[in-house]
Design a protein around this motif. Structure first.
Motif: not given
Length: 162
Positions: A12-14, A19-24, A44-47
């Motif tokens: 997956l592409a992280l 800073s107010d966002s954990a990941a995208s 599903r995998t990201a969560l």
């Protein structure tokens, strides 16, 4: 199918986020029904991998509805559908980008008519409105983005692992 950003677990592409966002994550999906299970798996995998507090089942269902709508209601062509998943401390936001600038009908307000219970179609936007904490659409340079947000579920309301 293409993934942008540096590689993360499971391919997956992280992406780097404020800073107010954990990941995208951002992924280009084929303009076909095959995009739906791939999108569900990404959410599903990201969560799961980040042990995020948004409801995974609801996120998967609503993501599948957005991607299926993009495949069904936009003209097929070379332009892929793009899925963007943002996990924030307050919840998650899922966007589906497609090449059609036309807004989705009845997303942000009910149409006033009930879906026909005998038809297989016509409930996707109702589900998105009913189960998300908010939803909407916005124009983009290449078409539109349709999105929904889910709030973090308090720990005491989450199912316990078996």
């Amino acid at each position: 199918m293409s993934i942008t950003g540096p590689c993360a677990k499971n391919g997956l592409a992280l992406q780097d986020r404020p800073s107010d966002s954990a990941a995208s994550w951002r992924i280009a999906l084929p303009h076909s029904a095959a995009a739906v299970p791939v999108a569900r798996a990404l959410v599903r995998t990201a969560l799961a991998e980040l042990e995020h507090g948004a409801d995974s089942d609801t996120a998967e269902l609503l993501t599948a509805e957005l991607v299926a709508n993009a495949v069904e209601h936009t003209a097929a062509g070379d332009a892929p559908i793009e899925l963007v998943v943002e996990l924030r401390p307050s919840g998650c936001q899922v966007e589906v980008h497609d090449p059609d600038p036309m807004p989705p009908g009845d997303l942000t307000r009910p149409s006033g008519r009930e879906p026909d219970p005998w038809l297989e179609h016509g409930r996707g936007l109702v589900l998105i409105r009913a189960l998300s904490s908010s939803c909407g659409h916005r124009p983009t340079d290449k078409g539109k983005a349709v999105w929904f947000r889910l709030a973090v579920v308090p720990p005491q309301w989450r199912p316990r692992p078996e």
